[in-house]
Design a protein around this motif. Structure first.
Motif, PDB file in Angstrom:
ATOM      1  N   ASP A   1      43.849  44.509  38.876  1.00 36.95           N
ATOM      2  CA  ASP A   1      44.772  43.326  38.942  1.00 36.95           C
ATOM      3  C   ASP A   1      43.371  42.142  38.528  1.00 36.95           C
ATOM      4  N   MET A   2      42.473  42.547  37.749  1.00 40.15           N
ATOM      5  CA  MET A   2      41.659  41.460  37.201  1.00 40.15           C
ATOM      6  C   MET A   2      41.929  41.554  35.668  1.00 40.15           C
ATOM      7  N   THR A   3      41.765  40.325  35.141  1.00 41.38           N
ATOM      8  CA  THR A   3      42.130  40.234  33.683  1.00 41.38           C
ATOM      9  C   THR A   3      40.933  40.775  32.918  1.00 41.38           C
ATOM     10  N   GLY A   4      41.057  40.886  31.514  1.00 43.65           N
ATOM     11  CA  GLY A   4      39.854  41.414  30.885  1.00 43.65           C
ATOM     12  C   GLY A   4      38.769  40.502  31.027  1.00 43.65           C
ATOM     13  N   LEU A   5      38.922  39.337  30.896  1.00 44.75           N
ATOM     14  CA  LEU A   5      37.739  38.308  30.950  1.00 44.75           C
ATOM     15  C   LEU A   5      37.081  38.549  32.376  1.00 44.75           C
ATOM     16  N   GLU A   6      37.904  38.570  33.318  1.00 45.11           N
ATOM     17  CA  GLU A   6      37.180  38.871  34.801  1.00 45.11           C
ATOM     18  C   GLU A   6      36.365  39.956  34.934  1.00 45.11           C
ATOM     19  N   PHE A   7      36.967  41.134  34.312  1.00 50.69           N
ATOM     20  CA  PHE A   7      36.306  42.447  34.431  1.00 50.69           C
ATOM     21  C   PHE A   7      35.051  42.417  33.852  1.00 50.69           C
ATOM     22  N   VAL A   8      34.902  41.749  32.446  1.00 49.80           N
ATOM     23  CA  VAL A   8      33.673  41.946  31.784  1.00 49.80           C
ATOM     24  C   VAL A   8      32.715  40.937  32.522  1.00 49.80           C
ATOM     25  N   ALA A   9      33.347  39.768  33.070  1.00 54.85           N
ATOM     26  CA  ALA A   9      32.275  38.644  33.579  1.00 54.85           C
ATOM     27  C   ALA A   9      31.899  39.422  34.848  1.00 54.85           C
ATOM     28  N   GLY A  10      32.800  39.893  35.657  1.00 49.48           N
ATOM     29  CA  GLY A  10      32.253  40.601  36.926  1.00 49.48           C
ATOM     30  C   GLY A  10      31.116  41.591  36.641  1.00 49.48           C
ATOM     31  N   LEU A  11      31.219  42.289  35.902  1.00 51.39           N
ATOM     32  CA  LEU A  11      30.094  43.254  35.655  1.00 51.39           C
ATOM     33  C   LEU A  11      28.805  42.608  35.251  1.00 51.39           C
ATOM     34  N   LEU A  12      28.995  41.654  34.507  1.00 53.16           N
ATOM     35  CA  LEU A  12      27.773  40.681  34.145  1.00 53.16           C
ATOM     36  C   LEU A  12      26.995  40.258  35.283  1.00 53.16           C
ATOM     37  N   ARG A  13      27.642  39.857  36.365  1.00 51.75           N
ATOM     38  CA  ARG A  13      27.064  39.244  37.542  1.00 51.75           C
ATOM     39  C   ARG A  13      25.835  40.255  38.031  1.00 51.75           C
TER      40      ARG A  13
END
Length: 308
Positions: A89-101
Motif C-alpha cells: 500500500d506504499m507508492t514506489g517513492l514511499e517505499f524507497v524513501a522509507g528504506l532510506l530513513r
C-alpha cells in the motif's frame, strides 16, 4: 587484488537440509556472476554475505569485517532480493524513501535520493502509484532502485533480471556494468548463462550448496557445452527428418516422442546440429512446428557435471 567479499569454509543448514556446504571464495572488485539452478545455494550465500543470516560453520566477511551482527557494513552494501518484500500500500517513492530513513539522511536528502534512484531505473512517471499495481518488471526495477539509492560501494543482486522484458534487461545490464566502471563491486546471481555472460566474464558455478567451478566465461561455457543436449523437433514427418541425421557426426542418438510428431536428438555439438537442421528441413520439404531444448537448463547441466 584484495578480496572485497571473502568466505572461508562457509556452511548453512536449514534443519536437516544443507543450504551451503564448505564454501571458500574470494570476490574482488568488478562484477562476479553466481550461476546455478534454482535451489543451488546462491540466495543463501547472498543472505550470509549481507549479514541477514548467521553461518552455522565458517565465516563470511566484507573487507575483512565479518558480516553477522555488523550493522556498520549496511551503509556500504546494496541488496536486491529475489523474492518480493514490499509494503503493497506504499507508492514506489514511499517505499524507497522509507528504506532510506534507516541510513540517517535528512528529509530533503531522502526525497532527492529516492527520486533519483527511481529516475535511474525509469520509474519517475510511476513513482506515485501503489506498488500493488506494479507489473513484475516494475517491481524488479523498484527493488533495484532501493538497492542503489544510498549509493553503496557493493551491490549484491539476487536474480535482478528475472521478470524483465528484453528491453528492460538490456537497460539494467547497462546500469550494472556502469557500476563496475566506477570501481564498485557487484555480485549478481542468475540461473541463465546468457544473462551472466552479458554482465561479466567472471563466473562461479554453484550447485547443491557447493562451488563446482570458477573461471571466465569461455571456460564455463566449455564445461556446459560438454553436457549432451537434447533438441526436440516437432514436425510433419519426424521419421523422414531422422533419416537425414542417421550418420550425422553431431548426433549421439535419436528417439521419437509419444505424440508421433516429435523427434528428440541428443548431441554434444548443438551449434553444428542447428547449422545442418534448417537445410535438411528445406530439402526434405518438411513442415516444422516447433524446435526446443527440453533439457536446456542448468539443472540438467549440473547433474551431468557431478555425474548424477
Amino acid at each position: 587484488m584484495t578480496a572485497v567479499i571473502s568466505a572461508s569454509h562457509l556452511s548453512k543448514y536449514y534443519g536437516n537440509v544443507l543450504g551451503l556446504n564448505d564454501v571458500s571464495i574470494e570476490i574482488e572488485a568488478g562484477i562476479t556472476g553466481l550461476l546455478g539452478p534454482n535451489g543451488a545455494g546462491k540466495s543463501t550465500f547472498m543472505k550470509l554475505a549481507t549479514g541477514q543470516m548467521k553461518p552455522d560453520i565458517g565465516t563470511v566477511a566484507i573487507r575483512g569485517r565479518r558480516t553477522w551482527n555488523a550493522p556498520e557494513i549496511f551503509r556500504s552494501v546494496g541488496f536486491c532480493s529475489e523474492p518480493d518484500a514490499f509494503y503493497e500500500d506504499m507508492t514506489g517513492l514511499e517505499f524507497v524513501a522509507g528504506l532510506l530513513r534507516f541510513y540517517g539522511f535528512s528529509r530533503k536528502e531522502i526525497g532527492d535520493r529516492a527520486a533519483r534512484a527511481l529516475d535511474i531505473v525509469g520509474l519517475t512517471g510511476d513513482r506515485d502509484r501503489l506498488v500493488r499495481g506494479y507489473s513484475r518488471g516494475m517491481r524488479q526495477r523498484v527493488k533495484f532502485a532501493q538497492a542503489i539509492a544510498h549509493d553503496p560501494e557493493i551491490l549484491i543482486l539476487d536474480e535482478p533480471l528475472s521478470g524483465l522484458d528484453s528491453l528492460g534487461k538490456r537497460k539494467l545490464i547497462k546500469l550494472i556494468k556502469g557500476y563496475r566502471e566506477e570501481g564498485r563491486t557487484v555480485l549478481v546471481s542468475s540461473h541463465v548463462l546468457p544473462e551472466i555472460e552479458a554482465l561479466t566474464s567472471r563466473v562461479v558455478l554453484v550447485h547443491q550448496g557447493r562451488i563446482l567451478a570458477e573461471g571466465d566465461v569461455p571456460y564455463i561455457r566449455e564445461l556446459i557445452e560438454a553436457h549432451p543436449h537434447q533438441v526436440s523437433v516437432r514436425s510433419s514427418d519426424p521419421r523422414r527428418l531422422a533419416a537425414r541425421f542417421v550418420d550425422d557426426p553431431a548426433v549421439l542418438k535419436m528417439t521419437f516422442g509419444g505424440d508421433g510428431r516429435t523427434l528428440v536428438v541428443e548431441t554434444r555439438k548443438r551449434d553444428d546440429l542447428f547449422e545442418r537442421l534448417a537445410p535438411a528441413v528445406l530439402e526434405a520439404g518438411i513442415e516444422v512446428e516447433e524446435i526446443s531444448s527440453p533439457d536446456d537448463n542448468l539443472e540438467a547441466v549440473f547433474k551431468y557435471l557431478v555425474g548424477a
